[in-house]
Structure formats: structure tokens, C-alpha cells
Scaffold this active site. Structure first.
Site, mmCIF file in Angstrom:
data_model
loop_
_atom_site.group_PDB
_atom_site.id
_atom_site.type_symbol
_atom_site.label_atom_id
_atom_site.label_comp_id
_atom_site.label_asym_id
_atom_site.label_seq_id
_atom_site.Cartn_x
_atom_site.Cartn_y
_atom_site.Cartn_z
ATOM 1 N N ASP A 131 120.406 22.150 56.463
ATOM 2 C CA ASP A 131 121.804 22.216 56.916
ATOM 3 C C ASP A 131 122.551 20.901 56.703
ATOM 4 O OD1 ASP A 131 121.165 24.793 57.916
ATOM 5 O OD2 ASP A 131 120.333 23.848 59.711
ATOM 6 N N LYS B 106 124.098 20.807 51.560
ATOM 7 C CA LYS B 106 123.685 20.807 50.145
ATOM 8 C C LYS B 106 124.548 21.743 49.304
ATOM 9 C CE LYS B 106 119.489 22.002 51.281
ATOM 10 N NZ LYS B 106 119.636 21.892 52.735
ATOM 11 N N GLY C 90 121.075 29.038 54.340
ATOM 12 C CA GLY C 90 122.471 29.461 54.402
ATOM 13 C C GLY C 90 123.305 28.333 53.835
ATOM 14 N N HIS C 91 123.897 28.541 52.665
ATOM 15 C CA HIS C 91 124.700 27.496 52.043
ATOM 16 C C HIS C 91 126.159 27.923 52.066
ATOM 17 C CE1 HIS C 91 120.925 26.041 49.679
ATOM 18 N NE2 HIS C 91 120.903 25.714 50.944
ATOM 19 N N THR C 92 126.994 27.077 52.639
ATOM 20 C CA THR C 92 128.412 27.415 52.763
ATOM 21 C C THR C 92 129.214 26.614 51.743
ATOM 22 O OG1 THR C 92 128.040 27.708 55.113
ATOM 23 C CG2 THR C 92 130.331 27.558 54.416
ATOM 24 N N GLN D 293 116.588 24.343 52.682
ATOM 25 C CA GLN D 293 115.973 23.653 53.821
ATOM 26 C C GLN D 293 116.010 22.132 53.597
ATOM 27 O OE1 GLN D 293 113.837 26.569 52.583
ATOM 28 N NE2 GLN D 293 115.417 27.596 53.751
ATOM 29 N N VAL E 138 134.096 14.173 53.982
ATOM 30 C CA VAL E 138 134.917 13.999 55.183
ATOM 31 C C VAL E 138 135.543 15.326 55.612
ATOM 32 C CG1 VAL E 138 135.403 11.558 54.750
ATOM 33 C CG2 VAL E 138 136.919 13.298 53.775
HETATM 34 P P1 IMP Z 1 111.186 30.013 58.397
HETATM 35 O O1 IMP Z 1 111.541 29.271 57.166
HETATM 36 O O2 IMP Z 1 112.065 31.174 58.685
HETATM 37 O O3 IMP Z 1 109.716 30.381 58.408
HETATM 38 O O4 IMP Z 1 111.385 29.012 59.643
HETATM 39 C C1 IMP Z 1 110.576 27.855 59.816
HETATM 40 C C2 IMP Z 1 111.400 26.713 60.405
HETATM 41 O O5 IMP Z 1 112.329 26.272 59.420
HETATM 42 C C3 IMP Z 1 112.231 27.088 61.629
HETATM 43 O O6 IMP Z 1 112.323 25.951 62.479
HETATM 44 C C4 IMP Z 1 113.604 27.387 61.057
HETATM 45 O O7 IMP Z 1 114.636 27.194 61.989
HETATM 46 C C5 IMP Z 1 113.653 26.344 59.959
HETATM 47 N N1 IMP Z 1 114.544 26.705 58.855
HETATM 48 C C6 IMP Z 1 114.297 27.604 57.877
HETATM 49 N N2 IMP Z 1 115.324 27.650 57.015
HETATM 50 C C7 IMP Z 1 116.230 26.768 57.442
HETATM 51 C C8 IMP Z 1 117.501 26.326 56.932
HETATM 52 O O8 IMP Z 1 117.993 26.763 55.883
HETATM 53 N N3 IMP Z 1 118.140 25.367 57.671
HETATM 54 C C9 IMP Z 1 117.602 24.836 58.794
HETATM 55 N N4 IMP Z 1 116.429 25.198 59.292
HETATM 56 C C10 IMP Z 1 115.739 26.160 58.624
#
Ligand code: IMP
Length: 430
Positions: free
Chosen positions: A13, A16, A40-42, A225, A419
Site C-alpha cells: 500500500d 506503487k 489493490g492498486h489505485t 504487496q 503530494v
Molecule cells: P494474503 O496475501 O492474503 O495471504 O495475506 C497475508 C498478509 O499480507 C496479510 O497481513 C495481508 O493483510 C497482507 N497483504 C496481502 N496483500 C496485501 C496488499 O496488497 N497490501 C497490504 N497488505 C497485504
């Protein structure tokens, strides 16, 4: 030449998607290398907000060809919804613009059911996954029982593979977790329909990239991630099941290191985390509310995929130095600097303290990390709203100093700061 890799330098988050969108203007191919629809990419373009989970953020630019690489796990239902949603917003994500590596693995309803069952069983020890079936899909991949996208080109093979897959996972769901079994025939029929639509998207990802690179095209590798969710280099076991770090880009796309030109780490000007696990510089109460936002703006700190409020904290230099090391970052991009405007003092975590000892480096085990207390140094903040700044020199002196402090501490240049969420709100740091 060349390959530029975008990695998250924190827990995901970091923004990216926003930075990929900016760099994609100069790219010929944008390729996603890890994760699935847990991401989730915005991307905000004028009044249009695009929320992407699987399709590379480069799709918003007409020029770039987009690839979902072999390292990604694909839920075809989500992918088709995303393709259709983009079409409604006037963006072509057809097979002429988007390719899926034949070697990418598929996520099925059985993976999702298993993810939920395992998280429920863990109770207080839950990882806090996104419940998108990510862990079970990668487990099948490493145990050599996974289903690859190439099956979309073989409808008979797909039907029997899905049948077997669901039946074997049903045993675990029912016998181990006491969950409901899934209807194998219904899942097979559902996947046959997905296959008919997605078959034209299949490609040999490594060949496509090799040809592009040999012809001097610019390839942008987009990670999902962040480094601290990496299976090997993150805060294990509170991690995801893939490799968001730069090495993951090479494996997840099938490209050799000789092509790499830049490794661009993206970090927020503070820190956030979704899900469980240690977070030394975490803050709570009023300060957390201030950093998180109230959720009325798309860029507030609430999960794009799950809607969960993100845990937030101050910037952590121990983490950023670790990210610089494990990724071999050549530069850093600092996002969401505007969120810090109006705060009188900005604590920066420069080290940890555990049992009276000062730690400069991130401990590798979650138990020690959970005991770490942050050692802060404070910087003076700035009062002005900086969202309309368009050049580095437009920023207040204290904002520029904040950026310089980070670059010096991590010992790599900061090349851009953002910003605000718009395209024009990414400023080059001269
Ligand atoms: P999973 O990838 O769904 O197995 O989740 C494993 C961990 O990674 C959890 O703590 C999720 O909240 C975190 N996580 C997975 N994808 C994202 C992302 O795109 N952004 C932030 N945290 C993520």
C-alpha cells in the site's frame, strides 16, 4: 535493455500503482510479477479512479502492453470483472493489450475456502490474510499440484484437473476443518466458461519479455504487496506467500538480472500495515486517526481490497535500510508527503531498543521484532498544504529537509515525492 523494477519498500500500500502509472508513460511493457488479487492498486487520472487488483497499472496508458507474469496467482473471475470494469471506464484490456503467462497459477473457490478455514482455525493467531486464496494457491504451486493458466487452452484437461482438485481439497475442508464441501462439477463448469474468454490472452511470458528487451524496449516490472510481506525477507510468518522483493521480479517473470537498470523502492512518508504481526513504530489514538484519514477519500488508509482500516505509524528507517539491502534499491520514491502537512513534529524511527540493547538492523524473528521499541528522532514539521506543489523547490524547507534526512539515512537517492493522488502530483527531486 532495460528492465526497471518497482517494489514496495514497506508492508504494501505504498502507492506503487500511482508510481507505476507515471513510469508507464515511458514503458513498452508493464509486467506484474507476484501476488494475486490480494493487491489493490489505485490510479487516479483526473476524475477517474481506477482500482486494479490483477491487471498491471500500465493498462491505463494506451501504449504499454501488459503482462500478468508466471509468478502471479490469478483468480479468473476477478480478472474478468476487472477487464469488464476497465471497458466500462473506456480502457481496452482485451487480448491485444493484456497477456497472461501460461505458467501463472490459478486460484479456485477451493483455495478461497481453505484460506478462510485456516484463518478461522488460527483464531487469535490469525495472519489477517485478505481471504483471497493466495496462500493455498501458492501452497499447491510449491507442492506441484497447482493448476496453471495453460489449462485454459485444453478444455477437457481443465475439466478433469478441476474435478480432481476440488475433490482432493474437499477432503481437507471437510475432514480437517469441518467446512462444507464444494460442488466439483459446478466449479468445473464455471472454469470452462472463464477458459473460453481468457484463452486468447495466454502467452509465453518469458519469450514476450525477452523479445521486448532484446529490441531495446523498456519493461517495467510491477510488484504487489511490499518487502516486509515477502516470504523470505519479511516479518515471517505475518507475510504473504510470494516474493514481492526485486528477486521475485526475476523469478516471477523469467528474466535474467543482466537486464536490470533500476530498482525503484516505493515508500510512504509514514508507515502502514494491514493484518497481524509486529509493527514497532505503530501509533494509536488521535495520531493514528490523523495519519489514516476518515475513509471519505479514496487514498485514505483503508484497504483497497478488503476495506479494512490500516494500522499506521511513523516512518521507520530500520525498515527502509532493510528494504534497500534485500532489494538492492537504486532509488526511493516517497509517497503521501502531503499527509504529514500540519503536524508540528515528525518522529522518525532511527533504531530499535530491545532488552536495553540498541538495534540498527531489523531482527529476523517475529518474537524479537514484537519486543522492539522504536527509538525516535524528531524533525520539525510544516504547516502549509503542499498538494499544489509541482516542483521540489515549491515545498517548505522542513518538508525538503524531511526528504533529505531519509535519503541520507538510507544512503540512496530519493528521486520523486508525491503530494497527492493525481498524475501531476508526483514531483521530481532534483
Ligand atoms: P494474503 O496475501 O492474503 O495471504 O495475506 C497475508 C498478509 O499480507 C496479510 O497481513 C495481508 O493483510 C497482507 N497483504 C496481502 N496483500 C496485501 C496488499 O496488497 N497490501 C497490504 N497488505 C497485504
Amino acid at each position: 535493455m532495460p528492465l526497471d523494477i518497482i517494489v514496495g519498500a514497506q508492508w504494501g500500500d505504498e502507492g506503487k500503482g500511482h508510481i507505476t502509472d507515471m513510469l508507464a508513460a515511458e514503458a513498452d511493457v508493464v509486467a506484474r510479477y507476484n501476488g494475486g488479487d490480494n493487491a489493490g492498486h489505485t490510479v487516479t487520472v483526473g476524475r477517474n479512479v481506477f482500482k486494479l487488483h490483477l491487471i498491471p497499472s500500465g493498462i491505463i496508458h494506451e501504449r504499454a502492453l501488459c503482462l500478468i507474469g508466471n509468478g502471479v496467482v490469478v483468480n479468473p473471475a476477478v480478472l474478468l470483472r476487472e477487464i469488464d470494469a476497465l471497458a466500462e471506464q473506456g480502457v481496452d484490456a482485451g487480448p491485444g493489450r493484456l497477456k497472461i503467462s501460461r505458467n501463472a497459477h490459478l486460484i479456485t473457490p477451493a483455495h478461497i475456502a481453505l484460506d478462510k478455514a485456516r484463518e478461522t482455525q488460527r483464531g487469535d493467531e490469525a495472519i489477517g490474510t485478505t481471504l483471497r486464496g493466495i496462500g493455498p494457491a501458492y501452497t499447491d504451486k510449491t507442492s506441484r499440484t497447482g493448476l496453471r493458466a495453460e489449462l485454459f487452452a485444453d478444455l477437457d484437461g481443465l475439466a478433469s484437473a478441476i474435478q480432481q482438485h476440488v475433490e482432493s481439497h474437499n477432503q481437507v475442508l471437510v475432514d480437517v476443518y469441518g467446512a462444507e464441501p464444494l460442488a466439483a462439477a459446478a466449479v468445473a463448469a464455471e472454469y470452462a466458461a472463464y477458459a473460453r474468454r481468457l484463452q486468447p490472452y495466454l502467452a509465453d511470458g518469458t519469450l514476450l519479455l525477452d523479445e521486448a528487451l532484446k529490441n531495446g524496449r523498456v519493461v517495467l516490472a510491477e510488484g504487489a504487496q511490499g518487502s516486509f510481506l515477502d516470504l523470505d525477507h519479511g516479518t515471517y510468518p505475518f507475510v504473504t506467500s510470494s516474493s514481492p522483493t526485486a528477486g521475485g521480479a526475476l523469478v516471477g517473470l523469467g528474466v535474467g538480472p543482466k537486464w536490470v537498470r533500476r530498482v525503484i523502492g516505493v515508500a510512504k512518508a509514514f508507515t502502514s500495515r494491514v493484518g497481524g504481526g509486529p509493527f514497532p513504530a505503530e501509533v494509536e489514538g488521535e495520531t493514528a486517526l490523523r495519519l489514516r484519514g476518515t475513509g471519505d477519500k479514496p487514498w485514505d488508509e483503508y484497504g483497497t481490497t478488503t476495506g479494512r482500516p490500516r494500522r499506521v505509524g511513523w516512518l521507520d528507517l530500520v525498515m527502509l535500510r532493510h528494504a534497500a539491502r534485500v532489494n538492492g534499491l537504486t532509488e526511493l520514491v516517497l509517497t503521501k508527503l502531503d499527509i504529514l502537512s500540519g503536524l508540528a513534529h515528525l518522529p522518525i524511527c532511527v533504531a530499535y531498543e530491545v532488552d536495553g540493547r540498541r538495534l540498527e538492523h531489523l531482527p529476523t524473528d517475529a518474537t524479537t521484532l514484537a519486543q522492539c521499541r522504536p527509538v525516535y528522532e524528531s524533525r520539525d514539521g510544516w504547516a502549509a498544504d503542499i498538494m499544489s506543489a509541482r516542483a521540489f523547490d515549491d515545498l517548505p524547507a522542513n518538508a525538503r529537509r524531511y526528504v533529505q534526512t531519509i535519503a541520507e539515512a538510507v544512503a540512496i537517492p530519493i528521486t520523486y515525492v508525491s503530494v497527492g493522488p493525481g498524475r501531476s502530483q508526483v514531483i521530481e527531486v532534483k
